[in-house]
Design an enzyme around this catalytic site. Sequence first.
Site, PDB file in Angstrom:
ATOM      1  N   GLY A 121       0.819  -1.204   0.000  1.00 12.38           N
ATOM      2  CA  GLY A 121       0.000   0.000   0.000  1.00 12.38           C
ATOM      3  C   GLY A 121       0.851   1.251   0.000  1.00 12.38           C
ATOM      4  O   GLY A 121       1.654   1.498  -0.903  1.00 12.38           O
ATOM      5  N   PRO A 144      -2.895  -3.922  -1.818  1.00 15.33           N
ATOM      6  CA  PRO A 144      -4.046  -4.768  -1.480  1.00 15.33           C
ATOM      7  C   PRO A 144      -5.290  -3.985  -1.074  1.00 15.33           C
ATOM      8  O   PRO A 144      -6.267  -4.580  -0.606  1.00 15.33           O
ATOM      9  CB  PRO A 144      -3.514  -5.571  -0.289  1.00 15.33           C
ATOM     10  CG  PRO A 144      -2.600  -4.605   0.403  1.00 15.33           C
ATOM     11  CD  PRO A 144      -1.951  -3.787  -0.703  1.00 15.33           C
ATOM     12  N   GLU A 145      -5.298  -2.664  -1.252  1.00 11.52           N
ATOM     13  CA  GLU A 145      -6.373  -1.837  -0.707  1.00 11.52           C
ATOM     14  C   GLU A 145      -7.754  -2.282  -1.166  1.00 11.52           C
ATOM     15  O   GLU A 145      -8.709  -2.319  -0.364  1.00 11.52           O
ATOM     16  CB  GLU A 145      -6.155  -0.366  -1.106  1.00 11.52           C
ATOM     17  CG  GLU A 145      -5.040   0.336  -0.338  1.00 11.52           C
ATOM     18  CD  GLU A 145      -3.680   0.197  -0.983  1.00 11.52           C
ATOM     19  OE1 GLU A 145      -2.782   0.990  -0.664  1.00 11.52           O
ATOM     20  OE2 GLU A 145      -3.501  -0.730  -1.817  1.00 11.52           O
ATOM     21  N   LEU A 146      -7.910  -2.605  -2.458  1.00 15.58           N
ATOM     22  CA  LEU A 146      -9.238  -2.934  -2.984  1.00 15.58           C
ATOM     23  C   LEU A 146      -9.827  -4.162  -2.299  1.00 15.58           C
ATOM     24  O   LEU A 146     -11.047  -4.271  -2.135  1.00 15.58           O
ATOM     25  CB  LEU A 146      -9.153  -3.155  -4.499  1.00 15.58           C
ATOM     26  CG  LEU A 146     -10.480  -3.119  -5.276  1.00 15.58           C
ATOM     27  CD1 LEU A 146     -11.219  -1.807  -5.047  1.00 15.58           C
ATOM     28  CD2 LEU A 146     -10.225  -3.342  -6.758  1.00 15.58           C
ATOM     29  N   HIS A 148      -9.783  -4.714   0.674  1.00 13.38           N
ATOM     30  CA  HIS A 148     -10.338  -4.251   1.949  1.00 13.38           C
ATOM     31  C   HIS A 148     -11.386  -3.163   1.760  1.00 13.38           C
ATOM     32  O   HIS A 148     -11.754  -2.464   2.710  1.00 13.38           O
ATOM     33  CB  HIS A 148      -9.210  -3.744   2.847  1.00 13.38           C
ATOM     34  CG  HIS A 148      -8.136  -4.760   3.083  1.00 13.38           C
ATOM     35  ND1 HIS A 148      -8.309  -5.870   3.892  1.00 13.38           N
ATOM     36  CD2 HIS A 148      -6.876  -4.860   2.591  1.00 13.38           C
ATOM     37  CE1 HIS A 148      -7.201  -6.599   3.900  1.00 13.38           C
ATOM     38  NE2 HIS A 148      -6.317  -6.004   3.114  1.00 13.38           N
TER      39      HIS A 148
END
Length: 257
Positions: A121, A144-146, A148
């Site tokens: 991120g 990996p934001e998407l 979450h």
Amino acid sequence: MTDTASLLVEDRASVRVLTMNRPDKRNALDNALTQALLGALQAADRDPAVKAIVLAGAGKAFCAGADVKEFGGFVHAGGADDASRAAQAALDRAHLTTNLHRVFSQIAKPVIGAAHGYAMGGGAGLALACDMLVAGESLKLGYPELKHGIVAAIVMANLVRQVGRKTAFELVSLGETVDAARALALGLANRVVPDEALLETAVAFAERLATFDGPAMNATKRLFHRVADLPLQQALDASLDTNLMMRSFRKEGGKAQ
């Protein structure tokens, strides 16, 4: 070496080493570390004794991204006043994070990243914001934001410019982790070395850059960022401006002042 709790600052001759120092949190970026790092980069740029900067992470990771626990109050605010304060805190943090990512291209001195372990991120964004990146063999870089339910927003501008549209969309949409070898293949890293040689390799790069004429190095970095997104003709005009400016700094038969 100076210690501001979350950030270690060490001078090695003309190279300043900044080490994010929250190893128990994988150097996740809270407000204190973000502000300390922003201030340290600006201070290094102002210091005439510093010619190049290295950015590293303590422990087993470079930087795991934003400290999500610090955002808990934003989500779980109670009444209207709490919600208003939480919204303002989130806005302030967004501006602080943007300023941190922006400063890498604003300062004149080159920044060499030394990234190992997790760089996720916002941590991946920091790694890419560096002018050069040395990757340890353990590097795991990703967005990996998407996964979450959030957007890799602030880091996206730099990512698209470095790897191109399709690869950048793949990284932010699938959220897959990139290892050191693929980071090198994608042009995200300049070298891959064993973790135990990571910091010394990054410092060695910085030491080489520190030997060059200061005004010429600073002008090189400024021009590099200036022409990166300009159309060809405007980029050539900017290059001509820098060429003429550097000639004005030179003595006859001498070096830049």
